[in-house]
Design a protein around this motif. Structure first.
Motif, PDB file in Angstrom:
ATOM      1  N   PHE A 192      -2.051   0.549   8.191  1.00  0.00           N
ATOM      2  CA  PHE A 192      -2.014   1.922   7.695  1.00  0.00           C
ATOM      3  C   PHE A 192      -3.311   2.618   8.081  1.00  0.00           C
ATOM      4  CE2 PHE A 192      -4.079  -0.529   4.396  1.00  0.00           C
ATOM      5  CZ  PHE A 192      -5.078   0.295   3.914  1.00  0.00           C
ATOM      6  N   ASP A 193      -3.269   3.939   8.087  1.00  0.00           N
ATOM      7  CA  ASP A 193      -4.432   4.746   8.453  1.00  0.00           C
ATOM      8  C   ASP A 193      -5.061   5.399   7.226  1.00  0.00           C
ATOM      9  OD1 ASP A 193      -3.901   4.109  11.042  1.00  0.00           O
ATOM     10  OD2 ASP A 193      -3.160   6.079  11.650  1.00  0.00           O
ATOM     11  N   PHE A 194      -6.395   5.463   7.245  1.00  0.00           N
ATOM     12  CA  PHE A 194      -7.133   6.125   6.164  1.00  0.00           C
ATOM     13  C   PHE A 194      -8.433   6.657   6.743  1.00  0.00           C
ATOM     14  CE2 PHE A 194      -9.950   5.727   2.261  1.00  0.00           C
ATOM     15  CZ  PHE A 194      -9.383   6.800   1.577  1.00  0.00           C
ATOM     16  N   LEU A 195      -8.630   7.965   6.654  1.00  0.00           N
ATOM     17  CA  LEU A 195      -9.860   8.635   7.106  1.00  0.00           C
ATOM     18  C   LEU A 195     -10.181   8.361   8.577  1.00  0.00           C
ATOM     19  CD1 LEU A 195     -12.126   8.090   3.956  1.00  0.00           C
ATOM     20  CD2 LEU A 195     -10.808  10.119   4.585  1.00  0.00           C
ATOM     21  N   GLY A 196      -9.136   8.333   9.399  1.00  0.00           N
ATOM     22  CA  GLY A 196      -9.348   8.171  10.836  1.00  0.00           C
ATOM     23  C   GLY A 196      -9.436   6.730  11.299  1.00  0.00           C
TER      24      GLY A 196
ATOM     25  N   PHE B 170      -7.600   4.985  -4.053  1.00  0.00           N
ATOM     26  CA  PHE B 170      -8.757   5.376  -3.251  1.00  0.00           C
ATOM     27  C   PHE B 170      -8.428   6.739  -2.653  1.00  0.00           C
ATOM     28  CE2 PHE B 170      -8.848   0.838  -3.544  1.00  0.00           C
ATOM     29  CZ  PHE B 170     -10.195   0.519  -3.689  1.00  0.00           C
ATOM     30  N   ARG B 171      -9.209   7.761  -3.029  1.00  0.00           N
ATOM     31  CA  ARG B 171      -8.882   9.133  -2.604  1.00  0.00           C
ATOM     32  C   ARG B 171     -10.110   9.823  -2.030  1.00  0.00           C
ATOM     33  NH1 ARG B 171      -9.474  14.121  -4.511  1.00  0.00           N
ATOM     34  NH2 ARG B 171     -10.343  13.415  -6.503  1.00  0.00           N
ATOM     35  N   TYR B 172      -9.921  10.449  -0.890  1.00  0.00           N
ATOM     36  CA  TYR B 172     -10.940  11.308  -0.305  1.00  0.00           C
ATOM     37  C   TYR B 172     -10.283  12.663  -0.077  1.00  0.00           C
ATOM     38  CZ  TYR B 172     -14.916  12.838   2.481  1.00  0.00           C
ATOM     39  OH  TYR B 172     -16.018  13.518   2.942  1.00  0.00           O
ATOM     40  N   ALA B 173     -10.571  13.633  -0.966  1.00  0.00           N
ATOM     41  CA  ALA B 173      -9.917  14.947  -0.937  1.00  0.00           C
ATOM     42  C   ALA B 173      -8.402  14.741  -1.042  1.00  0.00           C
ATOM     43  CB  ALA B 173     -10.327  15.735   0.300  1.00  0.00           C
ATOM     44  N   ASP B 174      -7.643  15.108  -0.001  1.00  0.00           N
ATOM     45  CA  ASP B 174      -6.185  14.965  -0.076  1.00  0.00           C
ATOM     46  C   ASP B 174      -5.688  13.733   0.677  1.00  0.00           C
ATOM     47  OD1 ASP B 174      -6.922  16.011   2.359  1.00  0.00           O
ATOM     48  OD2 ASP B 174      -5.143  17.256   2.587  1.00  0.00           O
ATOM     49  N   ASP B 175      -6.607  12.915   1.145  1.00  0.00           N
ATOM     50  CA  ASP B 175      -6.243  11.673   1.836  1.00  0.00           C
ATOM     51  C   ASP B 175      -6.352  10.527   0.829  1.00  0.00           C
ATOM     52  OD1 ASP B 175      -5.577   9.868   3.766  1.00  0.00           O
ATOM     53  OD2 ASP B 175      -7.200  10.352   5.143  1.00  0.00           O
ATOM     54  N   ALA B 176      -5.235   9.846   0.560  1.00  0.00           N
ATOM     55  CA  ALA B 176      -5.251   8.838  -0.509  1.00  0.00           C
ATOM     56  C   ALA B 176      -4.361   7.649  -0.172  1.00  0.00           C
ATOM     57  CB  ALA B 176      -4.795   9.459  -1.833  1.00  0.00           C
TER      58      ALA B 176
ATOM     59  N   ILE C 155       0.859  -1.184   0.000  1.00  0.00           N
ATOM     60  CA  ILE C 155       0.000   0.000   0.000  1.00  0.00           C
ATOM     61  C   ILE C 155       0.895   1.234   0.000  1.00  0.00           C
ATOM     62  CG2 ILE C 155      -1.667   1.362   1.343  1.00  0.00           C
ATOM     63  CD1 ILE C 155      -2.988  -1.099   0.371  1.00  0.00           C
ATOM     64  N   ILE C 156       0.626   2.171  -0.896  1.00  0.00           N
ATOM     65  CA  ILE C 156       1.308   3.470  -0.821  1.00  0.00           C
ATOM     66  C   ILE C 156       0.403   4.397  -0.017  1.00  0.00           C
ATOM     67  CG2 ILE C 156       2.403   5.350  -2.087  1.00  0.00           C
ATOM     68  CD1 ILE C 156       2.490   3.566  -4.543  1.00  0.00           C
ATOM     69  N   ASP C 157       0.826   4.710   1.190  1.00  0.00           N
ATOM     70  CA  ASP C 157       0.079   5.621   2.070  1.00  0.00           C
ATOM     71  C   ASP C 157       0.509   7.036   1.718  1.00  0.00           C
ATOM     72  OD1 ASP C 157      -1.267   6.909   4.047  1.00  0.00           O
ATOM     73  OD2 ASP C 157      -0.363   5.833   5.721  1.00  0.00           O
ATOM     74  N   VAL C 158      -0.333   7.741   0.959  1.00  0.00           N
ATOM     75  CA  VAL C 158       0.027   9.044   0.388  1.00  0.00           C
ATOM     76  C   VAL C 158      -0.339  10.168   1.354  1.00  0.00           C
ATOM     77  CG1 VAL C 158      -0.333  10.628  -1.545  1.00  0.00           C
ATOM     78  CG2 VAL C 158      -0.357   8.151  -1.941  1.00  0.00           C
ATOM     79  N   ASP C 159       0.605  11.065   1.577  1.00  0.00           N
ATOM     80  CA  ASP C 159       0.344  12.249   2.394  1.00  0.00           C
ATOM     81  C   ASP C 159       0.796  13.485   1.620  1.00  0.00           C
ATOM     82  OD1 ASP C 159       1.092  14.408   4.534  1.00  0.00           O
ATOM     83  OD2 ASP C 159      -0.159  12.974   5.616  1.00  0.00           O
ATOM     84  N   LEU C 160      -0.159  14.331   1.240  1.00  0.00           N
ATOM     85  CA  LEU C 160       0.152  15.548   0.500  1.00  0.00           C
ATOM     86  C   LEU C 160       0.407  16.689   1.469  1.00  0.00           C
ATOM     87  CD1 LEU C 160      -2.543  15.367  -2.330  1.00  0.00           C
ATOM     88  CD2 LEU C 160      -0.184  14.584  -2.393  1.00  0.00           C
ATOM     89  N   ALA C 161       1.465  17.434   1.228  1.00  0.00           N
ATOM     90  CA  ALA C 161       1.818  18.544   2.110  1.00  0.00           C
ATOM     91  C   ALA C 161       0.973  19.769   1.764  1.00  0.00           C
ATOM     92  CB  ALA C 161       3.311  18.870   1.974  1.00  0.00           C
ATOM     93  N   ASN C 162       0.082  20.166   2.672  1.00  0.00           N
ATOM     94  CA  ASN C 162      -0.713  21.392   2.532  1.00  0.00           C
ATOM     95  C   ASN C 162      -1.391  21.473   1.164  1.00  0.00           C
ATOM     96  OD1 ASN C 162      -1.830  23.878   3.169  1.00  0.00           O
ATOM     97  ND2 ASN C 162       0.034  25.028   2.682  1.00  0.00           N
TER      98      ASN C 162
END
Length: 438
Positions: free
Chosen positions: A315-319, A257-263, A164-171
């Motif tokens: 991994f974490d996704f949407l809380g 799987f993307r929810y706004a900037d959480d992917a 799984i690529i746990d993506v975190d976009l900066a700002n």
């Protein structure tokens, strides 16, 4: 692939736009400004929440509504003459979820601007909703966080995934480039007046401690139109890139799987995951976005590996934390529980709230607000497999409130006996599964 049928809009003209967009993803729209009329803006007025904070001009929904027809008519006339200019947005800082002491900016627009933004959001929704891809769940009609969680869990259960690529976009919201957004919108929207008003909205500026700041990047979090604009940007930068470029050139199956900037990106092979992570950073940089390198990581999450006794990660996704567990019959399945970081953050918020409110309101009113807060938590986190975490939160929150109710005065005013009798008469929300993930 996009949605197969256009969504149903209350406005028949917008329904027609959505239908055209669904029939032809390349459909262009040369005339949109006539959709800003008295009837549609009055409809927007009734949709807006009057309890929201007031903008820099100090005008509330109630005040604006005292002469609603006249105010809206004047606003429409200004827009026709291109005389309407959005006012500056008042900035407030709110606590950042999961980061004690950290804050994020929230923009509060003037009420007239909220009306225009709401109508702008409805128009953009009708244009773009039919062409958005199924991998996107955030701020879309008939889709929510639970849908994203359920779809991701189902995919993990039915498909072999190694990494799984746990993506975190900066700002993400704060770095969206205005010029690039406008170029993307021009692909379908040819109405120059409509685009000029979007540009004016970008250039309205932010009032921070009495100082006006205007930037070439960032969309205001709190604006009605910002979520759809951010979704359009992410659609062209991330979603279509994964669909049209990444998937055809990957050795195995890849799913976003993307929810706004959480992917998160599910990869069948580790070599695909490594290549995609590296390419994603370059792709985002091209559009002035940035990966948070410290938080974007490759996570081992293989069902076959778990069955074979190999240690897997979570991994974490949407809380929620996704992890491998077992059914009562011993079958390995993906499960979810409240993220530990999110659980601690929520309890810290309960503690801060209880400490602040304990002497401001009567106990009965405090209890009513407390129950509403707990109910909101249960409705979001009350999903399959997560009953234990929800129960843990309710137990801890109840004790936090008991502690602060006992500090309303110098002497101890409440013991557990009295508290239990009170909770028996006024029950707290109980653990309940509101969303089944299978």
């Amino acid at each position: 692939m996009g949605t197969t049928e256009p969504p149903i809009f209350a406005d028949t003209e917008l329904t027609k736009i959505a239908w055209m967009s669904a029939q032809n993803p390349h459909q262009e729209y040369h005339s949109l400004m006539h959709h800003f009329d008295v009837v549609s803006l009055c409809r927007c007025y009734h949709k807006l929440d009057g309890r929201k904070a007031i903008g820099a001009d100090g005008v509330s929904k109630i005040v604006y509504g005292e002469n609603l027809q006249e105010n809206v008519k004047e606003l429409v006339e200004q827009m026709k003459r291109m005389a309407y200019r959005p006012g500056p947005v008042r900035q407030v800082l709110i606590p950042k979820e999961g980061k004690p002491g950290a804050t994020r900016p929230l923009g509060i627009s003037n009420f007239a601007d909220k009306l225009v933004q709401k109508r702008m959001q409805e128009i953009l929704d009708s244009v773009y909703e039919p062409i958005f891809l199924n991998c996107s769940y955030g701020f879309r009609q008939n889709r929510n966080c639970h849908d994203a969680i359920k779809s991701l869990r189902h995919y993990l259960d039915r498909n072999e995934v190694k990494i799984i690529i746990d993506v975190d976009l900066a700002n993400f919201f704060g770095t969206i480039d205005h010029q690039l957004v406008e170029e993307m919108l021009r692909k379908k929207i040819k109405d120059t007046k409509f685009l000029r008003y979007i540009k004016r909205m970008f250039k309205a500026g932010m009032l921070t401690e009495g100082e006006l700041r205007v930037s070439d990047e960032g969309v205001v979090q709190g604006s009605c139109a910002s979520p759809i604009i951010a979704n359009v940007f992410a659609h062209y930068v991330i979603d279509t890139w994964i669909e049209d470029t990444v998937k055809p050139f990957s050795a195995g199956k890849v799913e976003l799987f993307r929810y706004a900037d959480d992917a998160v990106i599910c990869c069948e092979y580790a070599r695909d995951a490594m290549r995609i992570k590296e390419a994603l950073g370059k792709r985002l940089a091209k559009y002035h976005l940035k990966l948070n390198e410290d938080k974007t990581k490759l996570v081992k999450f293989s069902k076959a590996g778990e069955i074979n006794g190999e240690k897997q990660e979570s991994f974490d996704f949407l809380g929620f934390t996704f992890y491998w567990g077992k059914t009562i019959r011993g079958k390995v399945i993906p499960k979810v529980k409240t993220s530990g970081k999110r659980l601690r953050s929520k309890l810290n918020k309960v503690n801060d709230w209880a400490r602040e409110i304990r002497s401001q309101k009567p106990q009965g009113e405090i209890w009513k607000i407390f129950c509403a807060k707990l109910q909101g938590h249960v409705q979001y986190y009350g999903v399959s497999f997560n009953g234990k975490s929800v129960s843990k939160f309710l137990y801890a929150a109840e004790r936090i409130l008991f502690k602060w109710l006992n500090r309303r005065s110098q002497r101890k005013s409440l013991d557990w006996d009295k508290f239990r009798r009170y909770t028996a008469r006024h029950p707290l929300p109980q653990v309940k599964i509101y969303c089944r993930l299978f």
